[in-house]
Design a protein around this motif. Structure first.
Motif, short mmCIF file in Angstrom:
data_model
loop_
_atom_site.label_atom_id
_atom_site.label_comp_id
_atom_site.label_asym_id
_atom_site.label_seq_id
_atom_site.Cartn_x
_atom_site.Cartn_y
_atom_site.Cartn_z
N MET A 337 18.70 -31.12 -37.24
CA MET A 337 18.88 -29.80 -36.67
C MET A 337 18.52 -28.74 -37.70
N LEU A 338 17.63 -27.84 -37.33
CA LEU A 338 17.24 -26.72 -38.18
C LEU A 338 17.71 -25.44 -37.51
N GLY A 339 18.44 -24.60 -38.24
CA GLY A 339 18.99 -23.39 -37.65
C GLY A 339 20.35 -23.65 -37.05
N ALA A 340 20.65 -22.97 -35.95
CA ALA A 340 21.99 -23.10 -35.38
C ALA A 340 21.98 -22.78 -33.90
N ALA A 341 22.94 -23.38 -33.19
CA ALA A 341 23.14 -23.08 -31.78
C ALA A 341 23.93 -21.78 -31.69
N LEU A 342 23.34 -20.77 -31.08
CA LEU A 342 23.96 -19.46 -31.00
C LEU A 342 24.15 -19.06 -29.54
N LYS A 361 12.23 -40.40 -28.64
CA LYS A 361 11.68 -39.39 -29.52
C LYS A 361 11.45 -38.12 -28.73
N PHE A 362 12.08 -37.04 -29.16
CA PHE A 362 11.90 -35.78 -28.46
C PHE A 362 12.40 -34.63 -29.34
N MET A 363 12.15 -33.40 -28.86
CA MET A 363 12.61 -32.22 -29.57
C MET A 363 13.17 -31.22 -28.55
N LEU A 364 14.08 -30.38 -29.02
CA LEU A 364 14.60 -29.26 -28.25
C LEU A 364 14.35 -27.99 -29.04
N PHE A 365 13.76 -26.99 -28.38
CA PHE A 365 13.50 -25.71 -29.02
C PHE A 365 14.49 -24.68 -28.48
N GLY A 366 15.26 -24.08 -29.38
CA GLY A 366 16.20 -23.04 -28.98
C GLY A 366 15.67 -21.67 -29.35
N VAL A 375 15.98 -25.72 -33.83
CA VAL A 375 15.12 -26.85 -33.49
C VAL A 375 15.92 -28.13 -33.69
N ILE A 376 15.95 -28.97 -32.67
CA ILE A 376 16.61 -30.26 -32.75
C ILE A 376 15.54 -31.34 -32.58
N ALA A 377 15.48 -32.25 -33.51
CA ALA A 377 14.49 -33.32 -33.47
C ALA A 377 15.20 -34.67 -33.47
N VAL A 378 14.93 -35.47 -32.46
CA VAL A 378 15.49 -36.82 -32.37
C VAL A 378 14.38 -37.81 -32.67
N ASN A 379 14.56 -38.54 -33.76
CA ASN A 379 13.54 -39.48 -34.26
C ASN A 379 12.19 -38.79 -34.42
N ALA A 380 12.22 -37.54 -34.84
CA ALA A 380 11.00 -36.75 -34.99
C ALA A 380 11.10 -35.83 -36.20
#
Length: 430
Positions: A337-342, A361-366, A375-380
């Motif tokens: 996780m880069l950054g923070a959930a706001l 393998k996937f990502m979530l962009f906040g 940015v959340i990266a799972v196996n990425a």
């Protein structure tokens, strides 16, 4: 007995070890003494719930620095030593053996202790808290002699411990009082996906549950919920958070945060006493990304605060801390996780594999106000490193492409950077 030192570091954990190394790196040649209550040289804590818990042979691989590091750099490392009091006005620390250490500058890197349940102290039979290397060794031995574990707490530590237990073939139950996993650190999208994956791996995960009673019984503990559901388990793990070790700071009159209990420090690591600094889990600091003062309980935060404090202790100006970054390994997933959930963030998926996939393998962009803030990266992890270049930049009009897993991310990042730079240049010339 009294000794005079240039810099005293109280606490031989991650922050203390990094600070000592940074001081030498910056050219500090005077005497450094580092004291720690444990008998082990400074070690990394993240592996305790993972590799070390699974394999005793791993505990020799987790030192913050290699063997011989402290002697080679003339750092006086005193293990099994506890400081009982600090006289900030006289710049004197008193140890439990009665000896005194006079210092020019002091760094408090006292870390924290596992938060305990009121009726279950750390020495309760069949109950385990996981904070130290010795804790991990005791829990590992207990897990090797049982078939079932119940974990109270669905945070990072609880889930990592549960994941290790599953890998070892144990039956695992996890109880979490909140309605979703990692509620403060992750968006609902990830919480829901992770809960599905935890259950897919065979864990009996109970969310939104309230514990009514925990009672010792023969060969284990009985845990009963408010709805009457009960378990009799041979091993109980409690992972409900951390309490900062601030007794020394409080007795020395240093300012503490009234909410989170940490030692208050400024952006350079200075406490309310002119020659005393603090870093790591015991420290409370204003975090610009969150807009509030808080304790950041993470490996990266300990390293960054230690680096900044060491620089400041030598009268130098330290570069600002890096963007918060955190990782966890659990249930076949490396989550970064880069950054923070706001509050108010909107999230978009780049790929969305099933929760029971062998290697998802996937990502979530906040985004917040159109800018990339989480940015959340799972196996990425490699993809996450590329996304650092876009952090804080407006990306709304590029989200559809960024979320298309069929498009190469590296090229997309370059295109977004180029377009953003071009737009910024155009605005500057207007």
């Amino acid at each position: 007995m009294s000794a005079q030192v240039s810099i005293l570091i109280i606490g031989a954990g991650q922050a203390g070890a990094i600070a000592a190394a940074e001081l030498r790196k910056l050219g500090h040649a005077d005497r450094i003494v580092m004291v720690g209550g444990e008998r082990h040289a400074p070690y990394e804590r993240p592996p305790l719930s993972k590799a070390v818990l699974a394999d005793a042979g791993q505990q020799g691989q987790i030192g913050v620095h290699p063997a011989g590091f402290y002697a080679e750099r003339d750092i006086d490392l005193r293990l099994g030593t506890t400081v009982s009091a600090i006289d900030a006005a006289r710049s004197v620390a008193t140890c439990t053996d009665g000896s005194e250490i006079r210092f020019d500058t002091c760094l408090l890197a006292t870390g924290g202790s596992a938060r305990t349940l009121p009726d279950l102290p750390t020495d309760t039979p069949n109950v385990h808290y996981l904070r130290t290397l010795d804790d991990a060794a005791r829990l590992r031995e207990a897990m090797q002699g049982t078939h079932e574990v119940l974990v109270i707490g669905g945070g990072f530590l609880g889930l990592e411990t549960a994941s290790t237990a599953v890998d070892l073939g144990l039956k695992v139950t996890v109880l979490e009082s909140a309605e979703r996993l990692l509620g403060r650190a992750a968006p609902a999208e990830l919480s829901d996906w992770l809960a599905q994956r935890v259950r897919a791996r065979g864990v009996d995960l109970r969310l939104g549950c309230q514990i009514a009673a925990i009672e010792p019984q023969a060969q284990g503990m009985r845990v009963r919920l408010a709805d009457g559901t009960a378990w009799h388990v041979p091993v109980l793990v409690v992972a409900i958070g951390l309490t900062p070790n601030t007794e020394l700071a409080a007795s020395a009159g240093l300012a503490l945060h009234p909410g989170n209990g940490g030692v208050r420090i400024d952006e350079q690591g200075r406490t309310s006493a002119p020659n005393i600094y603090a870093a790591g889990d015991c420290a409370s600091q204003f975090q610009p990304l969150f807009g509030s003062e808080m304790r950041m309980e993470s490996w990266q935060s300990a390293n960054e605060q230690a680096r900044i404090a060491a620089t400041s202790m030598l009268g130098l100006q330290a570069a600002p801390a890096a963007t918060p970054w955190f990782w966890t390994d659990q249930f076949g997933c490396n989550v970064q996780m880069l950054g923070a959930a706001l509050p108010g963030m909107r999230y978009a998926w780049r790929d969305a594999p099933a929760s029971d996939a062998a290697s998802p393998k996937f990502m979530l962009f906040g985004t917040l106000d159109g800018c990339l803030r989480h940015v959340i990266a799972v196996n990425a992890g490699g993809d996450l490193r590329q996304l650092r270049a876009l952090f804080g930049l407006p990306v709304n009009e590029h989200l559809v492409r960024l979320c298309d897993a069929a498009l190469p991310l590296r090229q997309l990042v370059r295109e977004v950077q180029a377009e953003t730079s071009s737009r910024t240049a155009s605005l500057t010339t207007i």
